[in-house]
Design an enzyme around this catalytic site. Structure first.
Site, mmCIF file in Angstrom:
data_model
loop_
_atom_site.group_PDB
_atom_site.id
_atom_site.type_symbol
_atom_site.label_atom_id
_atom_site.label_comp_id
_atom_site.label_asym_id
_atom_site.label_seq_id
_atom_site.Cartn_x
_atom_site.Cartn_y
_atom_site.Cartn_z
ATOM 1 N N ARG A 25 24.255 -6.612 20.004
ATOM 2 C CA ARG A 25 23.719 -5.361 19.468
ATOM 3 C C ARG A 25 24.778 -4.762 18.533
ATOM 4 O O ARG A 25 25.980 -4.882 18.779
ATOM 5 C CB ARG A 25 23.417 -4.382 20.612
ATOM 6 C CG ARG A 25 22.777 -3.088 20.122
ATOM 7 C CD ARG A 25 22.654 -2.081 21.257
ATOM 8 N NE ARG A 25 22.099 -0.821 20.753
ATOM 9 C CZ ARG A 25 22.177 0.331 21.401
ATOM 10 N NH1 ARG A 25 22.788 0.403 22.575
ATOM 11 N NH2 ARG A 25 21.658 1.426 20.880
ATOM 12 N N HIS A 26 24.335 -4.110 17.485
ATOM 13 C CA HIS A 26 25.262 -3.499 16.522
ATOM 14 C C HIS A 26 26.205 -2.512 17.196
ATOM 15 O O HIS A 26 25.960 -2.030 18.310
ATOM 16 C CB HIS A 26 24.479 -2.792 15.416
ATOM 17 C CG HIS A 26 23.620 -1.650 15.925
ATOM 18 N ND1 HIS A 26 24.136 -0.417 16.250
ATOM 19 C CD2 HIS A 26 22.290 -1.579 16.166
ATOM 20 C CE1 HIS A 26 23.168 0.379 16.665
ATOM 21 N NE2 HIS A 26 22.028 -0.310 16.639
ATOM 22 N N GLY A 27 27.285 -2.172 16.498
ATOM 23 C CA GLY A 27 28.227 -1.174 16.986
ATOM 24 C C GLY A 27 27.618 0.225 16.983
ATOM 25 O O GLY A 27 26.537 0.475 16.438
ATOM 26 N N GLU A 28 28.336 1.123 17.586
ATOM 27 C CA GLU A 28 27.846 2.491 17.777
ATOM 28 C C GLU A 28 27.665 3.234 16.451
ATOM 29 O O GLU A 28 28.425 3.055 15.499
ATOM 30 C CB GLU A 28 28.829 3.260 18.661
ATOM 31 C CG GLU A 28 28.381 4.656 19.036
ATOM 32 C CD GLU A 28 29.474 5.422 19.756
ATOM 33 O OE1 GLU A 28 29.450 5.411 20.995
ATOM 34 O OE2 GLU A 28 30.343 6.001 19.079
ATOM 35 N N THR A 29 26.648 4.106 16.423
ATOM 36 C CA THR A 29 26.434 5.046 15.321
ATOM 37 C C THR A 29 26.467 6.466 15.876
ATOM 38 O O THR A 29 26.369 6.674 17.092
ATOM 39 C CB THR A 29 25.066 4.817 14.643
ATOM 40 O OG1 THR A 29 24.033 5.247 15.540
ATOM 41 C CG2 THR A 29 24.859 3.348 14.275
ATOM 42 N N ASN A 32 23.422 7.067 17.879
ATOM 43 C CA ASN A 32 23.519 6.549 19.249
ATOM 44 C C ASN A 32 24.144 7.611 20.149
ATOM 45 O O ASN A 32 23.647 7.882 21.250
ATOM 46 C CB ASN A 32 24.383 5.304 19.310
ATOM 47 C CG ASN A 32 23.716 4.054 18.771
ATOM 48 O OD1 ASN A 32 24.395 3.157 18.302
ATOM 49 N ND2 ASN A 32 22.407 3.967 18.836
ATOM 50 N N GLN A 38 16.740 5.574 16.187
ATOM 51 C CA GLN A 38 16.991 5.325 14.775
ATOM 52 C C GLN A 38 15.853 4.587 14.092
ATOM 53 O O GLN A 38 15.546 4.834 12.923
ATOM 54 C CB GLN A 38 18.297 4.521 14.632
ATOM 55 C CG GLN A 38 19.483 5.316 15.130
ATOM 56 C CD GLN A 38 20.732 4.473 15.308
ATOM 57 O OE1 GLN A 38 21.675 4.609 14.550
ATOM 58 N NE2 GLN A 38 20.749 3.616 16.303
ATOM 59 N N GLU A 105 14.930 -2.966 14.069
ATOM 60 C CA GLU A 105 14.550 -2.168 15.231
ATOM 61 C C GLU A 105 13.084 -1.760 15.126
ATOM 62 O O GLU A 105 12.466 -1.861 14.054
ATOM 63 C CB GLU A 105 15.470 -0.932 15.322
ATOM 64 C CG GLU A 105 15.260 -0.016 16.514
ATOM 65 C CD GLU A 105 15.434 -0.718 17.855
ATOM 66 O OE1 GLU A 105 14.470 -1.427 18.249
ATOM 67 O OE2 GLU A 105 16.473 -0.549 18.494
ATOM 68 N N ASN A 107 9.853 0.350 14.543
ATOM 69 C CA ASN A 107 9.535 1.456 13.649
ATOM 70 C C ASN A 107 8.910 2.571 14.486
ATOM 71 O O ASN A 107 7.783 2.430 14.989
ATOM 72 C CB ASN A 107 8.575 0.981 12.556
ATOM 73 C CG ASN A 107 8.279 2.064 11.531
ATOM 74 O OD1 ASN A 107 8.663 3.217 11.699
ATOM 75 N ND2 ASN A 107 7.588 1.698 10.466
ATOM 76 N N GLY A 174 19.114 -2.699 19.919
ATOM 77 C CA GLY A 174 18.813 -2.679 21.344
ATOM 78 C C GLY A 174 17.394 -3.092 21.654
ATOM 79 O O GLY A 174 17.141 -3.909 22.547
#
Length: 241
Positions: A25-29, A32, A38, A105, A107, A174
Site C-alpha cells: 500500500r502507498h505511503g501515508e498522506t 490518511n 481519498q 482506489e 471511486n 488499501g
C-alpha cells in the site's frame, strides 16, 4: 482462509513454483492522517509517507545485497501517491514502473474527501451501505463495492497472466489490496474486514501453477521499525474498505 505468519524474508527467500506478488500500500498522506477517503482524488504523500517508502527501498536493497530474489516487474496504480511510492522503491531499475489505472482506489463519487462522520452527515443511506458492505448499493458519481471489486480483480488477473511464473511488485491502495486479499483467500465481499492494511506494509501472495492461491505474509511491518515518526497502522480500522 487466514494468512500465515511468516517473516517476509523467509517467504521470498526462494523462487516460487508459480507466480508471486509482493503487494505494498502507498505511503501515508495527510488525508490518511485525517481519516479522509481519498478515492480517485490525487493526494500526494506527506513527509512520513515518503520516509515509509524509503524504508521499504532500503530493506529491499539489503535483501538484494544478501542474494535474496525479490521481483522482476513493478506495476502501480496511476494515482500519484501510489506511483511516488513505487518509484521510490523501484528506483532506476529496468523495466521501469508500469502504471495501471485498473489499480486505482475505489471511486467514492460525491463522498470523496470526506471522513466517515462527514459521509454520515451528508448521505446517511449511502454511508450505511458503505459501512455494511452492501455489494451492489449505488454510490452517486462513484463505484459500487461490487463494481470496484470486479475492476481490481480483473486488473490483477491480467497482470498475473502476463507475468506468469515471475514475481511482481504491485503498489496500490488499501481498498485495492483488500480486494486482492479477498480474491486470494475466498473471504466474501460482504464480510467486515479483520485484517490490517497499513501504509507501506509488505504482503505476499503466491499463485501455484494449479491456480491455488496462498497468502504467506500479510501486513508485515518489520522493515518499518526505524520509522521515527510512528507508523500509521490502518486509519479506517476495518470499518470501510
Amino acid at each position: 482462509m487466514s494468512p500465515q505468519t511468516l517473516n517476509f524474508k523467509a517467504a521470498v527467500n526462494k523462487k516460487p513454483n508459480g507466480t508471486r506478488f509482493i503487494l505494498v500500500r502507498h505511503g501515508e498522506t495527510d488525508w490518511n492522517k485525517e481519516k479522509r477517503f481519498q478515492g480517485h482524488t490525487d493526494i500526494a504523500l506527506n513527509a512520513h509517507g515518503v520516509q515509509q517508502a524509503q524504508l521499504v527501498r532500503r530493506y529491499f536493497d539489503r535483501l538484494e545485497e544478501a542474494g535474496v530474489p525479490l521481483y522482476q516487474y513493478c506495476v502501480s496504480s496511476d494515482l500519484g501517491r501510489a506511483h511516488a511510492t513505487a518509484k521510490t522503491i523501484h528506483g532506476n531499475k529496468t523495466p521501469a514502473v508500469v502504471l495501471n489505472n485498473g489499480l486505482r482506489e475505489r471511486n467514492y463519487g460525491h463522498l470523496s474527501g470526506l471522513t466517515g462522520d462527514e459521509m454520515l452527515e451528508k448521505s446517511p443511506q449511502e454511508f450505511a451501505s458503505l459501512r455494511n458492505r452492501v455489494p451492489n448499493a449505488p454510490l452517486l458519481g462513484g463505484e459500487s463495492l461490487a463494481q470496484f471489486y470486479q475492476r481490481v480483480v480483473s486488473a490483477f488477473q491480467q497482470i498475473a497472466l502476463e507475468q506468469q511464473g515471475h514475481t511482481t511488485l504491485l503498489v496500490a491502495h488499501g481498498g485495492v489490496l483488500d480486494c486482492i486479499y479477498r480474491h486470494c483467500t475466498g473471504e466474501p465481499l460482504e464480510k467486515q474486514r479483520d485484517w490490517q492494511l497499513p501504509n507501506c506494509a509488505l504482503n505476499v501472495v503466491n499463485i501455484e501453477p494449479s491456480g491455488d492461491k496462498s497468502v504467506p505474509v500479510w501486513a508485515w511491518l518489520g522493515h518499518l521499525r526505524n520509522d521515527e515518526t510512528g507508523q500509521n497502522m490502518d486509519e479506517v480500522d476495518g470499518r470501510i474498505a
